[in-house]
Design a protein around this motif. Structure first.
Motif, PDB file in Angstrom:
ATOM      1  N   UNK A  30      97.646 -19.809  -1.210  1.00 57.10           N
ATOM      2  CA  UNK A  30      98.792 -21.221  -0.678  1.00 57.10           C
ATOM      3  C   UNK A  30      99.315 -20.583  -2.281  1.00 57.10           C
ATOM      4  N   UNK A  31      99.112 -19.827  -3.477  1.00 58.38           N
ATOM      5  CA  UNK A  31      99.895 -19.354  -4.305  1.00 58.38           C
ATOM      6  C   UNK A  31     101.419 -18.283  -3.778  1.00 58.38           C
ATOM      7  N   UNK A  32     100.339 -17.494  -3.281  1.00 59.29           N
ATOM      8  CA  UNK A  32     101.238 -16.620  -2.298  1.00 59.29           C
ATOM      9  C   UNK A  32     102.413 -17.181  -1.464  1.00 59.29           C
ATOM     10  N   UNK A  33     102.164 -18.789  -0.721  1.00 62.24           N
ATOM     11  CA  UNK A  33     103.501 -18.988  -0.307  1.00 62.24           C
ATOM     12  C   UNK A  33     103.842 -19.686  -0.914  1.00 62.24           C
ATOM     13  N   UNK A  34     103.516 -20.199  -2.230  1.00 60.99           N
ATOM     14  CA  UNK A  34     104.243 -21.541  -2.793  1.00 60.99           C
ATOM     15  C   UNK A  34     105.291 -20.360  -3.306  1.00 60.99           C
ATOM     16  N   UNK A  35     104.790 -19.559  -3.957  1.00 57.63           N
ATOM     17  CA  UNK A  35     105.761 -18.335  -5.063  1.00 57.63           C
ATOM     18  C   UNK A  35     107.262 -17.770  -4.038  1.00 57.63           C
ATOM     19  N   UNK A  36     106.743 -17.341  -2.937  1.00 59.01           N
ATOM     20  CA  UNK A  36     107.442 -17.169  -1.880  1.00 59.01           C
ATOM     21  C   UNK A  36     108.271 -18.566  -1.628  1.00 59.01           C
ATOM     22  N   UNK A  37     108.450 -19.230  -1.167  1.00 56.96           N
ATOM     23  CA  UNK A  37     109.037 -20.065  -1.009  1.00 56.96           C
ATOM     24  C   UNK A  37     110.013 -20.937  -2.199  1.00 56.96           C
ATOM     25  N   UNK A  38     109.306 -20.595  -3.709  1.00 57.59           N
ATOM     26  CA  UNK A  38     110.315 -20.995  -4.369  1.00 57.59           C
ATOM     27  C   UNK A  38     110.808 -19.747  -4.847  1.00 57.59           C
TER      28      UNK A  38
END
Length: 143
Positions: free
Chosen positions: A35-43
């Motif tokens: 979830x960290x990887x996905x969220x930071x890529x989204x941001x």
């Protein structure tokens, strides 16, 4: 916006905040990294994603090792909703005892996670209260 992964609960994701609660189960470390990887890529914070994932893995593992209950994870962009300034990451658990920053002996298997956080983050700290503690760190947008 990342999907709610299996094993996570209480997802509140909006511009400027992403938050999850994980059960006290070893499999939540993998989920937290995802979830960290996905969220930071989204941001659009790709430059700090790998480091943030590593540090979250260390802190969530520490929570699982020492605390009896669920693990909370919160991400908040720094510098506004576009995360131009980086990210603040918080990992919470129900144990109100602050973690101990120490230097592990060369033959010890553990004891390096918090030192890694302290060395790699721009800033870091802890907040303790009657409901537990939060260990937080900040990473700049360039790593």
């Amino acid at each position: 916006m990342p999907a709610v992964p299996a094993g996570a609960a209480g997802l509140a994701h909006a511009a400027g905040l992403a938050e999850w609660t994980f059960p006290a189960d070893p499999g939540c470390v993998r989920t937290a990294r995802a979830v960290v990887r996905d969220t930071l890529r989204t941001w659009h914070l790709d430059p700090v994603t790998d480091l943030a994932v590593l540090l979250v893995s260390e802190l969530v593992t520490n929570s699982l090792r020492y605390a009896p209950g669920p693990v909370g994870l919160r991400l908040r962009p720094l510098g506004g909703p576009d995360a131009a300034g980086g990210v603040r990451v918080e990992v919470s658990d129900p144990l109100p005892v602050p973690p101990l920053l120490r230097t592990a002996a060369p033959d010890e298997e553990g004891g390096r996670g918090l030192l890694l956080v302290a060395s790699a983050a721009l800033r870091w700290g802890t907040r303790c209260g009657g409901m537990g503690k939060t260990v937080w760190f900040e990473l700049g947008s360039a790593g």
